[in-house]
Each structure stands twice: as structure tokens, then as C-alpha cells.
Design an enzyme around this catalytic site. Sequence first.
Site, PDB file in Angstrom:
ATOM      1  N   ASP A   1      26.029  24.147-103.729  1.00 49.69           N
ATOM      2  CA  ASP A   1      25.062  23.184-103.246  1.00 49.69           C
ATOM      3  C   ASP A   1      24.050  23.361-104.338  1.00 49.69           C
ATOM      4  O   ASP A   1      23.853  24.573-104.871  1.00 49.69           O
ATOM      5  CB  ASP A   1      24.475  23.369-101.852  1.00 49.69           C
ATOM      6  CG  ASP A   1      23.942  21.909-101.469  1.00 49.69           C
ATOM      7  OD1 ASP A   1      24.537  21.413-100.367  1.00 49.69           O
ATOM      8  OD2 ASP A   1      22.802  21.527-101.764  1.00 49.69           O
TER       9      ASP A   1
ATOM     10  N   GLU B   1      37.234  12.410 -93.394  1.00 51.42           N
ATOM     11  CA  GLU B   1      36.832  13.325 -92.422  1.00 51.42           C
ATOM     12  C   GLU B   1      36.262  12.386 -91.296  1.00 51.42           C
ATOM     13  O   GLU B   1      35.531  11.447 -91.251  1.00 51.42           O
ATOM     14  CB  GLU B   1      35.590  13.959 -92.677  1.00 51.42           C
ATOM     15  CG  GLU B   1      35.336  15.454 -91.776  1.00 51.42           C
ATOM     16  CD  GLU B   1      36.389  15.876 -91.334  1.00 51.42           C
ATOM     17  OE1 GLU B   1      37.252  16.706 -91.932  1.00 51.42           O
ATOM     18  OE2 GLU B   1      36.821  15.780 -90.091  1.00 51.42           O
ATOM     19  N   PHE B   2      36.826  12.745 -90.014  1.00 53.04           N
ATOM     20  CA  PHE B   2      36.630  11.813 -88.956  1.00 53.04           C
ATOM     21  C   PHE B   2      35.479  12.548 -87.782  1.00 53.04           C
ATOM     22  O   PHE B   2      35.434  11.988 -86.663  1.00 53.04           O
ATOM     23  CB  PHE B   2      37.579  11.255 -88.125  1.00 53.04           C
ATOM     24  CG  PHE B   2      38.792  10.854 -88.883  1.00 53.04           C
ATOM     25  CD1 PHE B   2      38.372   9.218 -89.399  1.00 53.04           C
ATOM     26  CD2 PHE B   2      39.629  11.254 -89.822  1.00 53.04           C
ATOM     27  CE1 PHE B   2      39.410   8.562 -90.220  1.00 53.04           C
ATOM     28  CE2 PHE B   2      40.552  10.713 -90.557  1.00 53.04           C
ATOM     29  CZ  PHE B   2      40.295   9.244 -91.007  1.00 53.04           C
TER      30      PHE B   2
ATOM     31  N   CYS C   1      26.317   7.331 -90.489  1.00 52.59           N
ATOM     32  CA  CYS C   1      27.477   6.836 -90.945  1.00 52.59           C
ATOM     33  C   CYS C   1      27.963   5.567 -90.704  1.00 52.59           C
ATOM     34  O   CYS C   1      28.100   4.625 -91.615  1.00 52.59           O
ATOM     35  CB  CYS C   1      28.924   7.430 -90.270  1.00 52.59           C
ATOM     36  SG  CYS C   1      28.973   9.281 -91.262  1.00 52.59           S
TER      37      CYS C   1
ATOM     38  N   LYS D   1      25.639   2.661 -92.879  1.00 52.94           N
ATOM     39  CA  LYS D   1      25.820   2.842 -93.981  1.00 52.94           C
ATOM     40  C   LYS D   1      27.322   2.264 -94.321  1.00 52.94           C
ATOM     41  O   LYS D   1      27.510   1.496 -95.538  1.00 52.94           O
ATOM     42  CB  LYS D   1      25.493   4.287 -94.569  1.00 52.94           C
ATOM     43  CG  LYS D   1      26.338   4.684 -95.662  1.00 52.94           C
ATOM     44  CD  LYS D   1      25.922   6.124 -96.014  1.00 52.94           C
ATOM     45  CE  LYS D   1      26.711   7.189 -95.511  1.00 52.94           C
ATOM     46  NZ  LYS D   1      28.256   7.350 -96.040  1.00 52.94           N
TER      47      LYS D   1
HETATM   48  C1  UDX Z   1      28.688  13.233 -95.691  1.00 57.68           C
HETATM   49  C2  UDX Z   1      29.424  12.541 -96.770  1.00 57.68           C
HETATM   50  O1  UDX Z   1      29.416  13.042 -98.024  1.00 57.68           O
HETATM   51  C3  UDX Z   1      28.894  10.910 -96.539  1.00 57.68           C
HETATM   52  O2  UDX Z   1      29.988  10.437 -97.432  1.00 57.68           O
HETATM   53  C4  UDX Z   1      29.726  10.623 -95.159  1.00 57.68           C
HETATM   54  O3  UDX Z   1      29.594   9.592 -95.032  1.00 57.68           O
HETATM   55  C5  UDX Z   1      28.708  11.344 -94.191  1.00 57.68           C
HETATM   56  O4  UDX Z   1      28.896  12.772 -94.286  1.00 57.68           O
HETATM   57  P1  UDX Z   1      26.274  14.404 -95.185  1.00 57.68           P
HETATM   58  O5  UDX Z   1      27.312  15.607 -95.036  1.00 57.68           O
HETATM   59  O6  UDX Z   1      25.586  13.798 -94.058  1.00 57.68           O
HETATM   60  O7  UDX Z   1      27.245  13.246 -95.680  1.00 57.68           O
HETATM   61  O8  UDX Z   1      25.370  14.476 -96.305  1.00 57.68           O
HETATM   62  P2  UDX Z   1      24.081  15.258 -96.715  1.00 57.68           P
HETATM   63  O9  UDX Z   1      23.660  16.061 -95.355  1.00 57.68           O
HETATM   64  O10 UDX Z   1      23.081  14.616 -97.286  1.00 57.68           O
HETATM   65  O11 UDX Z   1      24.506  16.670 -97.476  1.00 57.68           O
HETATM   66  C6  UDX Z   1      24.893  16.500 -98.744  1.00 57.68           C
HETATM   67  C7  UDX Z   1      24.562  17.822 -99.425  1.00 57.68           C
HETATM   68  O12 UDX Z   1      24.986  17.751-100.764  1.00 57.68           O
HETATM   69  C8  UDX Z   1      23.340  18.517 -99.563  1.00 57.68           C
HETATM   70  O13 UDX Z   1      23.195  19.653 -99.056  1.00 57.68           O
HETATM   71  C9  UDX Z   1      22.852  18.294-101.034  1.00 57.68           C
HETATM   72  O14 UDX Z   1      21.905  19.150-101.411  1.00 57.68           O
HETATM   73  C10 UDX Z   1      24.195  18.355-101.729  1.00 57.68           C
HETATM   74  N1  UDX Z   1      24.357  17.941-103.049  1.00 57.68           N
HETATM   75  C11 UDX Z   1      23.875  16.675-103.440  1.00 57.68           C
HETATM   76  C12 UDX Z   1      24.987  18.699-104.076  1.00 57.68           C
HETATM   77  O15 UDX Z   1      25.289  19.857-103.755  1.00 57.68           O
HETATM   78  N2  UDX Z   1      25.066  18.106-105.334  1.00 57.68           N
HETATM   79  C13 UDX Z   1      24.598  16.910-105.549  1.00 57.68           C
HETATM   80  O16 UDX Z   1      24.865  16.368-106.816  1.00 57.68           O
HETATM   81  C14 UDX Z   1      24.204  15.924-104.416  1.00 57.68           C
HETATM   82  C1  UDX Z   2      31.047   8.643 -86.783  1.00 60.78           C
HETATM   83  C2  UDX Z   2      32.530   8.513 -86.372  1.00 60.78           C
HETATM   84  O1  UDX Z   2      32.527   8.398 -84.956  1.00 60.78           O
HETATM   85  C3  UDX Z   2      32.865   9.560 -86.928  1.00 60.78           C
HETATM   86  O2  UDX Z   2      34.529   9.470 -86.810  1.00 60.78           O
HETATM   87  C4  UDX Z   2      32.620   9.718 -88.519  1.00 60.78           C
HETATM   88  O3  UDX Z   2      33.176  10.627 -89.452  1.00 60.78           O
HETATM   89  C5  UDX Z   2      31.133   9.436 -88.879  1.00 60.78           C
HETATM   90  O4  UDX Z   2      30.745   8.396 -87.716  1.00 60.78           O
HETATM   91  P1  UDX Z   2      28.646   9.901 -85.516  1.00 60.78           P
HETATM   92  O5  UDX Z   2      27.933   9.012 -86.377  1.00 60.78           O
HETATM   93  O6  UDX Z   2      28.448  11.405 -85.663  1.00 60.78           O
HETATM   94  O7  UDX Z   2      30.362   9.691 -86.022  1.00 60.78           O
HETATM   95  O8  UDX Z   2      28.555   9.285 -84.062  1.00 60.78           O
HETATM   96  P2  UDX Z   2      29.164   8.633 -82.866  1.00 60.78           P
HETATM   97  O9  UDX Z   2      29.873   9.696 -81.716  1.00 60.78           O
HETATM   98  O10 UDX Z   2      30.582   7.957 -83.521  1.00 60.78           O
HETATM   99  O11 UDX Z   2      28.064   7.531 -82.428  1.00 60.78           O
HETATM  100  C6  UDX Z   2      27.627   6.679 -83.545  1.00 60.78           C
HETATM  101  C7  UDX Z   2      26.674   5.776 -82.793  1.00 60.78           C
HETATM  102  O12 UDX Z   2      27.668   4.879 -81.830  1.00 60.78           O
HETATM  103  C8  UDX Z   2      25.600   6.468 -81.993  1.00 60.78           C
HETATM  104  O13 UDX Z   2      24.311   5.933 -82.312  1.00 60.78           O
HETATM  105  C9  UDX Z   2      26.164   6.382 -80.587  1.00 60.78           C
HETATM  106  O14 UDX Z   2      25.080   6.279 -79.578  1.00 60.78           O
HETATM  107  C10 UDX Z   2      26.730   4.923 -80.820  1.00 60.78           C
HETATM  108  N1  UDX Z   2      27.735   4.604 -79.650  1.00 60.78           N
HETATM  109  C11 UDX Z   2      28.935   5.409 -79.521  1.00 60.78           C
HETATM  110  C12 UDX Z   2      27.292   3.609 -78.645  1.00 60.78           C
HETATM  111  O15 UDX Z   2      26.453   2.803 -78.782  1.00 60.78           O
HETATM  112  N2  UDX Z   2      28.601   3.396 -77.974  1.00 60.78           N
HETATM  113  C13 UDX Z   2      29.657   4.067 -77.711  1.00 60.78           C
HETATM  114  O16 UDX Z   2      30.567   3.979 -76.845  1.00 60.78           O
HETATM  115  C14 UDX Z   2      29.930   4.905 -78.656  1.00 60.78           C
END
Ligand code: UDX
Ligand code: UDX
Length: 471
Positions: A30, A150-151, A279, A282
Site C-alpha cells: 500500500d 471479487e464478490f 459498490c 459506483k
Molecule cells: C475495492 C476495489 O478496488 C473496487 O474496485 C471495488 O469496487 C470495491 O473494492 P476498496 O478495497 O473498497 O475497493 O478500496 P479502498 O478501501 O479505497 O482501498 C484501496 C487501497 O489501495 C487503499 O488502502 C489505498 O491506500 C491503496 N492504494 C491506492 C495504493 O496502494 N496505491 C494507489 O496507487 C492507490
Molecule cells: C455488494 C455485492 O453484494 C458484492 O457481491 C460485491 O462484491 C460488492 O457489492 P456490499 O456492497 O458489501 O456487496 O453489500 P450488499 O450486501 O450487496 O448490500 C448493498 C446494499 O443493498 C446495502 O445498502 C443493503 O442494505 C442493500 N440491500 C441488500 C437491500 O436494500 N435489500 C436487499 O435485499 C439486499
Amino acid sequence: MHITIVGSGYVGLVAGACFADMGHQVILVDNDQQKLDALNKGQVPIHEKFLPELLDRHRGRSLTFSDDLRSAVQASAAVFIAVGTPPTEQGEADLSYVESVARIIPSAINSYKVVVEKSTVPVYTSDWIRKIILRNAAPPDSFDVASNPEFLREGTAVTDFLYPDRIVVGADTERCASILRAIYAPLTDGSYYQRQDAIPRPDRAQTPPPLIITSTKSAELIKHACNAFLAMKISFINAVASMCESVGANVQQVCQGIGSDSRIGPRFLNPGIGYGGSCFPKDLMAFRAVARECGYEFRLLDEVMRINEDQRRRFVRKVHDALWTLRGKRLGVLGLAFKGGTDDIRESPAVLLVQTLLQEGCKIAAYDPAANERAREVLNASIEYAADAYEAASGADALLILTEWEEFASLDLDRLHQQLKYPIVIDGRNLYDPGTMAARGFTYYSVGRPVATSETLPLQEGAGAKKAIRS
Ligand code: UDX
Ligand code: UDX
């Protein structure tokens, strides 16, 4: 297998800890030195079940943290890119972090490497990563680019990773596919699940999971299409819930009826205040932008997003329905995280609703089991932060339930009744049975179900209908 993961956010950190638990040697890279220091000291930056145990098990042994990407790549057969891909103002995915990582990799290639996209990226990204690596003088046969979406869901990320429904690997050469197959072998051959110290299996898990090999482009599309489909399912049921409110039907019964059709399935059919998180919002915008770039107007996605925003407006109308005027009203709020089980407030519908209600002149006391601190960074001192649900409810004109935390579904209802100034509960997550709430003396509003009050006992289907139509 020696693995580097770049980016120790939600995805990278969980993937790194789980790969280490599967027996691999992992370096998490990182560029945020503070984060690395915290991780090295034993701190856990996110609230995620089983993550502290896994970090304790492997920190400093099979899981190390570093800011030196070059050395990490040199020591690894596979490099997973898990840096953030935030939305630009136009709603496209900002891939500049991915590009900056891809630019550094070539100078560290000392043997064949697989560069794996783990972040959610648009469909053409693997081609670009390949071009950038070639442009920076890496020989064409010294690497391959793969996609391994990744899901995982926040809150259940560790078990989602170790007990997945399926593993998707997008690889265009057999050499590259075989490395990813070897990385996931402890899951696909079931050996991980035989271990005494394996993270416990969640109820629904089928093991071992299948590994689906596709082209890289298909794998990239799978990730966006999957999130878009799930968001569509939520917006669909929210739209049906609105219809239920208009006609006095009960969305829970409707869900039972449609969810038991195996072609539809019961999961992700919970109506509420709309989806949020880092997620879905976006990824839907990014998917729409990719479609447009490919010459297809994906209007269905516009409607999914519109219904989602409308769901919050409908909830505010419900608060108006219950309380008439809002200026000066005191509201207790349960939940600030975007969903239960996490401290993440990114795109949280709960926080957005709190902001709207503050603009309407409400006074708010909120409680979240994990997200109070993060919410404070955004909401500052505009609200009070309560130590528990009962403190949030104390003296309130109404109690709002905005996040589906398990502990909010088992409150002591008599104690809650005593705390509230008026026994009004407006539940955006349908955590309670309307009949029970009415029997315990509450006026209870929920989503897609009739309003319940002691006067509506025994519960009559049409009771809330007139009110909903009027609103
Ligand atoms: C991830 C995925 O990357 C995103 O595409 C997906 O939709 C959701 O999950 P997330 O793990 O939530 O994103 O991102 P974040 O918590 O912002 O972490 C990214 C990390 O990468 C941070 O720790 C940041 O410091 C690091 N980073 C960022 C680097 O090490 N190098 C960089 O150039 C930019
Ligand atoms: C989601 C996807 O499920 C996961 O596969 C992917 O990798 C990242 O994005 P996450 O954002 O962690 O995961 O949460 P999720 O449990 O999917 O919920 C997303 C949003 O939908 C939350 O705000 C939740 O409250 C809402 N939700 C979910 C509902 O309103 N109704 C439902 O039945 C399920």
C-alpha cells in the site's frame, strides 16, 4: 504460492488475509504509510468478522505489509491489483490508480508474472493494463493479465471469500489460468475445508466451489453485470413495495410468493430505503458509462438508479405522514452504516436521509453499533451520537430504523416504548412484525406494508392503504 496484493482496502486486505489462511505467502502493498504502520502494529482498520483472527494468525509470518511494490513483485508469481476505482464526475471508473500500479510492474519483472485485476474495472481494462506494461518495456511473453473479480459483501467478506458460490477466473492463456487454479486449489479441491482451524462454514455454503474459467473480457463483464443485476433486484422489489403501499397489500407476502419461485430466489428481495455502499452506486454508473462507450444505451440501469433515489424520498414522506411538520422534531435514528454488519458509511442511504432530515429542521440522536465514529467525520456535531438504541430513542418524537443490524431486530420493546416521547416507529428495513408492534402499543410504519396502530388490531390488510394513497 508467492502473491502480492496491491491496495490494502476492504478487498485487498480481506483477500490477503484469506490467501494467507489458504497457505500462501502474501505481501500486501500500500502507498499509505500510516495504514501500513497501523497494520504492522496489529490494528485492524475495518470492522469485518474473522478478519482480526486471520491477521493475528498470519501477520509477520505468511502475511507481511510493505510500501515497496517492486520488491514485492519480484518475489511473487501473481500480482493482484486491488486499489480503489472511484467514480469520476461523469460516473466513469477512475482507473488512474490501476494505471500507476501497472506502470511500476514492468521494472520488477524478473520471471513470468500473472497480473490480476481484483478491483472492479470496466471491460476493456485488461487490454489497457497489458498495453501499459508492454509500453514500459516488459517482454510480451513475460506476463499475462487476468481478471479475478471479487464478490465479497462487507460484513461477511471473509466467509464470502473462503466459501464463495463460485470463483471466476478470466484468463486468455493456459499458463496464466494454471497459476490462478493453483492459488484457489485449497478451496476447489476442498482441502481448506478439512482443516481443524478453517474459518467456520456459513449456513448456506456449498463446498467445494466451482472455478469458472472465462476470457478476461467476460470476467470483467461478469462483475459489473452481477452487481447491476443485484441492484436491479432490489429496485424491483422497492417498486413493488410502493405498489403494495398504494393498494394496501403486504410486500413480505408478495416476496414470499415470488421468491419461492426457484427461477427468482428469495435473496436480495428485501425492500428498504434503497441500496448504498461503495459498490452498487459506483458500479452501476460505471457499467452504464462502459455500455455507452460501446454504443449501447443501458436505460434499464437509469431506472434502477431512479427508483433507488425515489425510495429515500418516499421514506421522508413517510416521516412527514407520521409527524406532520418536521421543524424542531426530535428523531431517534438507529443505524448509520450503509447496511448491517459494517462500519462503512460510503453512499449510506442512512446518512443521506439524516442529512435530508437535518435540512428539514429535525434534531437527531443516532446510534450505530459500529459506524458512529466514521459518521462523525461526515456529520460532525450536527447530530448527537447515542451510546445505545434506547439513548437514541430517549425523548424522541419518533424512532427511525435505517440500517438492518441484527441487534435492532431484538430490542426490548417495553423499554423502547418508555423511552420515546411518542410511541412511533418508522422502520426503513422491515425488522418488525407490524401486528406485534401494534399490540405493544406502537404506531408502526414500514416499507410496503400497511401502517399498524393499536386501532388497526387485529391487523387488517387495507388499514394503511388510505393513508398511503393520500400521501
Ligand atoms: C475495492 C476495489 O478496488 C473496487 O474496485 C471495488 O469496487 C470495491 O473494492 P476498496 O478495497 O473498497 O475497493 O478500496 P479502498 O478501501 O479505497 O482501498 C484501496 C487501497 O489501495 C487503499 O488502502 C489505498 O491506500 C491503496 N492504494 C491506492 C495504493 O496502494 N496505491 C494507489 O496507487 C492507490
Ligand atoms: C455488494 C455485492 O453484494 C458484492 O457481491 C460485491 O462484491 C460488492 O457489492 P456490499 O456492497 O458489501 O456487496 O453489500 P450488499 O450486501 O450487496 O448490500 C448493498 C446494499 O443493498 C446495502 O445498502 C443493503 O442494505 C442493500 N440491500 C441488500 C437491500 O436494500 N435489500 C436487499 O435485499 C439486499
